[in-house]
Design an enzyme around this catalytic site. Structure first.
Site, PDB file in Angstrom:
ATOM      1  N   HIS A 403       0.821  -1.215   0.000  1.00  0.00           N
ATOM      2  CA  HIS A 403       0.000   0.000   0.000  1.00  0.00           C
ATOM      3  C   HIS A 403       0.858   1.269   0.000  1.00  0.00           C
ATOM      4  O   HIS A 403       0.355   2.365  -0.242  1.00  0.00           O
ATOM      5  CB  HIS A 403      -0.923  -0.006   1.226  1.00  0.00           C
ATOM      6  CG  HIS A 403      -2.228   0.683   0.989  1.00  0.00           C
ATOM      7  ND1 HIS A 403      -2.460   1.517  -0.089  1.00  0.00           N
ATOM      8  CD2 HIS A 403      -3.397   0.663   1.684  1.00  0.00           C
ATOM      9  CE1 HIS A 403      -3.690   1.980  -0.041  1.00  0.00           C
ATOM     10  NE2 HIS A 403      -4.290   1.481   1.037  1.00  0.00           N
ATOM     11  N   ASP A 407      -2.261   2.274  -4.535  1.00  0.00           N
ATOM     12  CA  ASP A 407      -3.482   2.725  -3.871  1.00  0.00           C
ATOM     13  C   ASP A 407      -4.603   1.714  -4.090  1.00  0.00           C
ATOM     14  O   ASP A 407      -4.555   0.890  -5.016  1.00  0.00           O
ATOM     15  CB  ASP A 407      -3.919   4.089  -4.399  1.00  0.00           C
ATOM     16  CG  ASP A 407      -2.917   5.182  -4.050  1.00  0.00           C
ATOM     17  OD1 ASP A 407      -2.252   5.063  -3.009  1.00  0.00           O
ATOM     18  OD2 ASP A 407      -2.798   6.146  -4.843  1.00  0.00           O
TER      19      ASP A 407
END
Length: 432
Positions: A403, A407
């Site tokens: 992450h 995204d």
């Protein structure tokens, strides 16, 4: 004249290995370049070839020992003929966890040619004096399937037994062996020990292989370093299943390989990676590296654990080329003959747990990669199509990603692009 056998170069950044198995014993003849030992590295098993033709004289290290590149592990007498008997130079070692109070006095080391019941040696290992030379994967299959290797006719190079030979013998029942009886120790370091407090409560201790230790370390590093998150979707496999059923015979006849599902998923993944380049990227320090090529790592099950060879430039390969490459990887993973260079690199990983029956999982990324796609089993489930509830063959997809780089929007977009390509394979043909 004696010639030293040394540990060969093992690959970039790899300086040591574990001696997994001696394929030859003192007193046995050996040909030039014939494998005499198997080394376990952090990634693959490597066979050590004989530098000369002659007779094995001395084994300097024992099975299970850690050896460095360039270290002497054995000596070979050039041009000599095999003696009638030979005594191994490596001393036996006491098993870990052995119950000393109940153990009888240690017997003297047995000669290499000593007989051992049913083709087995100490701790259930294959006795070299009574059975053909076995690779690590073959030896493991022999022990797991309880077959006598001396009754198996090898179909490999120079008559060596392959894993397929063992599986066929076990299936036919023609080479079944009784459980190994107690025997004098052989000249090698035991890999496991068994202890028990009662006949029905046994424990076995087995040393972790170097590969398993490396896998464990890298997976934990991935969890500690990356901000991992997993996003799920499902895919209707109807179109791919129909295409496979329609063309599988013609495909195999033309290309010499079976048409599976991985070829479709690798091509679809390459298309999605092209659209969402961050999923194909990696973090190096404070920089993001984007790749304009797709080197797809495919998780393959091997006797010593999971290995991940890489399909180079998968975006340029046809489905047939991908299937051939994966088939070759799978065969050589079982035989323990994958090369170091084939394990390096990779920009994205696909792991197919569905072949083992997995319904859903959260795969762990393979650093420095930023994404891994998990495939799962196909099963019929009710879904709604055009306002009607119908039964379709469905598969869950799982994308685990870092992450820090990817995204949630990009992860979902990647999975949707992959889903669209699989549900309508024509998109793969026209690059849509």
């Amino acid at each position: 004249m004696a010639t030293d056998v040394t540990v060969p170069t093992l690959g970039e950044s790899i300086t040591e290995a574990t001696l997994g198995q001696w394929l030859k014993q003192p007193g046995e003849t050996v040909k030039l370049d014939e494998p005499i030992a198997s080394l376990e590295t952090d990634k693959v098993a490597v066979e050590v070839p004989s530098p000369v033709a002659g007779v094995i004289g001395e084994l300097v290290v024992a099975e299970g020992d850690t050896v460095s590149v360039g270290a002497v592990i054995a000596r070979i007498t050039e041009g000599a003929s095999a003696p009638t008997s030979a005594t191994p130079a490596v001393e036996d070692r006491t098993a870990v966890g052995k119950a000393e109070a109940a153990a009888p006095p240690e017997p003297a080391a047995a000669p290499a040619g000593a007989a051992t019941p049913a083709g087995y040696g100490n701790h259930g290992e294959v006795a070299v004096g009574d059975s053909p030379t076995l690779s690590p994967s073959v030896r493991r299959a022999v022990l797991e399937l309880h077959v006598d290797p001396s009754k198996i006719k090898g179909t490999g190079t120079d008559g060596r037994i392959t894993k397929d030979d063992v599986l066929l013998a076990a299936k036919s029942g023609q080479a079944s062996a009784k459980a190994p009886a107690p025997a004098a120790p052989v000249a090698s370091a035991p890999q496991s020990s068994t202890s028990s407090t009662s006949p029905d409560r046994k424990e076995e201790r087995v040393r972790m292989s170097r590969l398993r230790q490396t896998v464990a370390r890298r997976l934990k590093e991935a969890q500690n370093t990356a901000a991992m998150l997993t996003t799920f979707n499902d895919v209707d496999m109807t179109a791919v299943i129909e295409a496979r059923a329609k063309y599988k015979d013609l495909f195999e006849k033309k290309h010499g390989v079976r048409l599976g599902f991985m070829g479709f998923f690798v091509k679809a993944a390459c298309m999605a990676l092209k659209d969402i380049p961050s999923v194909n990227g990696s973090i190096e320090g404070d920089e993001i590296v984007y790749h304009d090529y797709c080197d797809i790592s495919v998780a393959v099950s091997a006797p010593n654990g999971l290995v991940v060879p890489v399909i180079r430039n998968a975006q340029d390969l046809t489905v047939a080329g991908i299937e051939k490459t994966i088939g070759d990887f799978g065969k050589r993973a079982k035989d323990g003959t994958l090369k170091m260079d084939e394990m390096k690199g990779g920009t994205f990983t696909i792991s197919n747990g569905g072949v083992f029956g997995s319904l859903m999982s959260t795969p762990i990324i393979n650093p420095p990669q930023s994404g891994v796609l998990g495939l799962h089993r196909i099963e019929d489930r009710p879904v709604v199509r055009d306002g009607q509830v119908v039964v379709r063959p469905m598969m869950y997809l799982a994308l685990s990603y870092d992450h820090r780089l990817i995204d949630g929007r990009e992860a979902v977009t990647f999975l949707v692009a992959l889903k669209n390509a699989i549900e309508d394979p024509t998109r793969i043909l026209i690059d849509l």
